[in-house]
Design a protein around this motif. Structure first.
Motif, PDB file in Angstrom:
ATOM      1  N   ARG A  78      16.961 122.629 -15.046  1.00  0.00           N
ATOM      2  CA  ARG A  78      16.023 123.020 -14.015  1.00  0.00           C
ATOM      3  C   ARG A  78      15.669 124.491 -14.201  1.00  0.00           C
ATOM      4  O   ARG A  78      16.445 125.255 -14.782  1.00  0.00           O
ATOM      5  N   ILE A  79      14.507 124.881 -13.729  1.00  0.00           N
ATOM      6  CA  ILE A  79      13.983 126.220 -13.980  1.00  0.00           C
ATOM      7  C   ILE A  79      14.474 127.176 -12.900  1.00  0.00           C
ATOM      8  O   ILE A  79      14.354 126.906 -11.703  1.00  0.00           O
ATOM      9  N   LYS A  80      15.016 128.313 -13.335  1.00  0.00           N
ATOM     10  CA  LYS A  80      15.589 129.280 -12.400  1.00  0.00           C
ATOM     11  C   LYS A  80      14.794 130.577 -12.360  1.00  0.00           C
ATOM     12  O   LYS A  80      14.924 131.364 -11.425  1.00  0.00           O
ATOM     13  N   MET A  81      14.000 130.817 -13.383  1.00  0.00           N
ATOM     14  CA  MET A  81      13.190 132.025 -13.445  1.00  0.00           C
ATOM     15  C   MET A  81      11.879 131.681 -14.119  1.00  0.00           C
ATOM     16  O   MET A  81      11.850 130.823 -15.003  1.00  0.00           O
ATOM     17  N   VAL A  82      10.784 132.322 -13.708  1.00  0.00           N
ATOM     18  CA  VAL A  82       9.495 132.056 -14.337  1.00  0.00           C
ATOM     19  C   VAL A  82       8.871 133.362 -14.811  1.00  0.00           C
ATOM     20  O   VAL A  82       9.188 134.442 -14.302  1.00  0.00           O
ATOM     21  N   GLU A  83       7.998 133.252 -15.796  1.00  0.00           N
ATOM     22  CA  GLU A  83       7.260 134.378 -16.343  1.00  0.00           C
ATOM     23  C   GLU A  83       5.777 134.071 -16.210  1.00  0.00           C
ATOM     24  O   GLU A  83       5.316 133.020 -16.661  1.00  0.00           O
ATOM     25  N   THR A  84       5.030 134.952 -15.592  1.00  0.00           N
ATOM     26  CA  THR A  84       3.605 134.720 -15.368  1.00  0.00           C
ATOM     27  C   THR A  84       2.823 134.861 -16.666  1.00  0.00           C
ATOM     28  O   THR A  84       3.022 135.792 -17.437  1.00  0.00           O
ATOM     29  N   ILE A  85       1.942 133.897 -16.910  1.00  0.00           N
ATOM     30  CA  ILE A  85       1.021 133.971 -18.042  1.00  0.00           C
ATOM     31  C   ILE A  85      -0.385 133.801 -17.493  1.00  0.00           C
ATOM     32  O   ILE A  85      -0.586 133.265 -16.404  1.00  0.00           O
ATOM     33  N   LYS A  86      -1.374 134.262 -18.252  1.00  0.00           N
ATOM     34  CA  LYS A  86      -2.744 134.188 -17.749  1.00  0.00           C
ATOM     35  C   LYS A  86      -3.657 133.544 -18.777  1.00  0.00           C
ATOM     36  O   LYS A  86      -3.413 133.600 -19.983  1.00  0.00           O
ATOM     37  N   MET A  87      -4.718 132.918 -18.287  1.00  0.00           N
ATOM     38  CA  MET A  87      -5.731 132.328 -19.149  1.00  0.00           C
ATOM     39  C   MET A  87      -6.946 133.243 -19.170  1.00  0.00           C
ATOM     40  O   MET A  87      -7.507 133.583 -18.123  1.00  0.00           O
ATOM     41  N   THR A  88      -7.340 133.666 -20.349  1.00  0.00           N
ATOM     42  CA  THR A  88      -8.548 134.473 -20.506  1.00  0.00           C
ATOM     43  C   THR A  88      -9.757 133.557 -20.624  1.00  0.00           C
ATOM     44  O   THR A  88      -9.626 132.331 -20.774  1.00  0.00           O
ATOM     45  N   THR A  89     -10.943 134.130 -20.582  1.00  0.00           N
ATOM     46  CA  THR A  89     -12.162 133.332 -20.759  1.00  0.00           C
ATOM     47  C   THR A  89     -12.436 133.141 -22.253  1.00  0.00           C
ATOM     48  O   THR A  89     -11.925 133.880 -23.101  1.00  0.00           O
ATOM     49  N   GLU A  90     -13.261 132.172 -22.571  1.00  0.00           N
ATOM     50  CA  GLU A  90     -13.609 131.916 -23.971  1.00  0.00           C
ATOM     51  C   GLU A  90     -14.280 133.132 -24.597  1.00  0.00           C
ATOM     52  O   GLU A  90     -13.987 133.485 -25.749  1.00  0.00           O
ATOM     53  N   GLU A  91     -15.151 133.782 -23.862  1.00  0.00           N
ATOM     54  CA  GLU A  91     -15.813 134.972 -24.398  1.00  0.00           C
ATOM     55  C   GLU A  91     -14.821 136.095 -24.670  1.00  0.00           C
ATOM     56  O   GLU A  91     -14.916 136.802 -25.681  1.00  0.00           O
ATOM     57  N   GLU A  92     -13.861 136.264 -23.778  1.00  0.00           N
ATOM     58  CA  GLU A  92     -12.822 137.274 -23.995  1.00  0.00           C
ATOM     59  C   GLU A  92     -12.006 136.959 -25.246  1.00  0.00           C
ATOM     60  O   GLU A  92     -11.700 137.846 -26.053  1.00  0.00           O
ATOM     61  N   ARG A  93     -11.680 135.672 -25.412  1.00  0.00           N
ATOM     62  CA  ARG A  93     -10.869 135.284 -26.572  1.00  0.00           C
ATOM     63  C   ARG A  93     -11.625 135.484 -27.874  1.00  0.00           C
ATOM     64  O   ARG A  93     -11.038 135.905 -28.882  1.00  0.00           O
ATOM     65  N   LYS A  94     -12.903 135.200 -27.877  1.00  0.00           N
ATOM     66  CA  LYS A  94     -13.704 135.412 -29.088  1.00  0.00           C
ATOM     67  C   LYS A  94     -13.721 136.891 -29.471  1.00  0.00           C
ATOM     68  O   LYS A  94     -13.633 137.236 -30.654  1.00  0.00           O
TER      69      LYS A  94
END
Length: 465
Positions: A11-27
């Motif tokens: 079971r999960i006891k700690m989490v780490e935040t991740i983010k999704m960028t936009t397609e234009e940002e990734r390009k």
């Protein structure tokens, strides 16, 4: 139809935040990174499948061990715990900690290899091949033919071609073969396992010609799980018993402990008979002190030694290994439904997608596996890597681009990190790319590269039509 996802045995006891960028940002970000996934900032990646090495989630017991680590420069309690645990699992009397797998190769290989010699493996991974060449020798791959057809489903596609191994030894001369390396599992061939019988048969050839056998042991526990599941003679053995038997056929091992021991940093060298191999042990100790640090810490903090000792035991748990392999099999089954070709059946630590099958019109020297890796990042913020001609690099003697047997894009799954929802994002992204693959006409060219291990640093740009 996708197979059932195996529930996590934790079971999960700690989490780490991740983010999704936009397609234009990734390009824009991949362009700034000169189309090299290694140049991306971690914070700009949503799902990071670049490697399963050191990217794992440690357990509460390992984190507790971090606090209990003994930081003595020499003779630390944590060192002795690691040595005793490793001796028990692998059956080798001499255990040398180092900071990671390539450090183990740097310390060990010069004792066996020099200019004019050869090393033979079921398949060398990039850093292992590099350390063979840095020692002055040349690396030869000798995997079974079945591995070279990704769509062909058969067991133990990571095996050494034992007949061809003997032919190579006779062709080059036994005196010119400094080392045989058995990689378990076979990473470059798609994370494919090696059978116990094949390890035994390879060892017999090595013994016949008096050539030392080194086991590249990064994913030893995953390999043992496949042996237990698929090799009749081992069905009733425990994972630990299988590992002990596997290693009984080797003379030494090198290990990146950042994989199956579920830690973020660490490695080991093992020597089976240090009394018989006293001269070798002396060389290992000298190289370790020169390159890594004193022999009882080998470039690692005491807390790392402690976490590594705990992880060695945790990695043997069958419920964990069943979930670990099952997670990868779930992703593979979704790709089956979509008609996406990968090295099948799926291996232990990831899915190796056949980029040549997805982009048959893109030649090897335009790096189709790198094309797919870049498209995955642009599509969904997923970072992967090329296991193909781009990674293989140039012939060390002629400087010509080598043509790899495979053009794989590797989705390496970190241990205890991602959930079923993340796996579904991976599958959906690959399906979306497959649907528009015909629109991607050309690959990439290298505009700058270092002389060795180029894929870590090279600069690329897209080839315009």
């Amino acid at each position: 139809m996708a197979i059932k996802y195996i529930p996590e045995p934790f079971r999960i006891k700690m989490v780490e935040t991740i983010k999704m960028t936009t397609e234009e940002e990734r390009k824009e970000k991949i362009k700034e990174a000169k189309y090299n996934l290694f140049n991306l900032k971690g914070e700009d990646v949503y799902i990071d499948l670049l490697t399963d090495s050191g990217t794992n989630a440690m357990s509460s017991e390992q984190w507790a061990g971090i606090m209990n680590g003994d930081e003595a420069y020499a003779g630390a309690r944590s060192y002795y715990r690691l040595v005793n645990t490793a001796r028990d699992i692998f059956g080798y009397d001499y255990i040398q900690p180092v900071h990671q797998g390539r450090a183990a190769e740097k310390v060990l290989f010069p004792a066996f290899l020099h200019e004019g010699q050869y090393a033979i493996s079921n398949m060398f991974f990039d850093t292992t091949r590099a350390h063979v060449e840095l020692a002055g020798a040349r690396a030869i791959d000798c995997v079974v033919e079945e591995a070279k057809d990704p769509s062909r489903r058969c067991k133990f596609k990571g095996n050494m071609d034992v007949k061809h191994l003997e032919e190579i030894i006779l062709e080059k001369g036994p005196e010119n073969v400094g080392l045989v390396v058995m990689t378990v599992t076979n990473n470059s061939a798609g994370g494919q396992p090696v059978s116990l019988k094949n390890i035994r048969d390879t060892a017999e050839v090595c013994k016949k010609y008096n050539i030392p056998l080194n086991i590249d042991a990064a994913r030893y526990a995953e390999n043992a799980f496949f042996i237990k599941r698929d090799e009749e003679e081992c069905r009733d053995m425990t994972i630990k018993e299988i590992i002990n038997k596997m290693f009984s056929y080797g003379d030494m091992f090198t290990m990146s402990a950042k994989k199956d021991t579920i830690v973020n940093m660490g490695g080991m060298i093992g020597v089976k008979d240090p009394v018989k191999n006293e001269e070798l042990v002396i060389k290992i100790k000298a190289n370790c002190i020169s390159y890594e640090g004193f022999i009882t810490y080998g470039g690692l903090a005491g807390r790392d030694l402690e976490a590594l000792a705990i992880g060695l035991e945790e990695g043997l748990n069958e419920d964990y290994l069943r979930y670990r392999i099952g997670q990868v099999e779930y992703l593979a089954s979704r790709l089956d439904d979509a008609g996406i070709v990968y090295q099948a059946p799926v291996g232990g630590h990831g899915v190796f997608v056949d980029a040549k099958a997805m982009f048959p019109h893109i030649p090897y020297y335009e790096f189709p596996a790198q094309v797919l890796a870049i498209e995955l990042y642009k599509e969904a913020g997923i970072r992967t890597c090329d296991i193909g001609s781009y990674m293989l690099g140039n012939d060390p003697d002629t400087g010509e681009q080598l043509h790899a047997d495979f053009e794989f894009t590797r989705l390496a799954i970190p241990r205890r990190v991602y959930t079923q929802a993340h796996i579904d994002v991976m599958a959906d992204a690959l399906i979306a790319i497959k649907e528009r693959a015909h629109e991607i006409k050309r690959g990439y060219k290298i505009t700058w590269e270092p002389p060795i291990l180029r894929h870590f640093q090279a600069h690329l740009e897209p080839i315009e039509e």
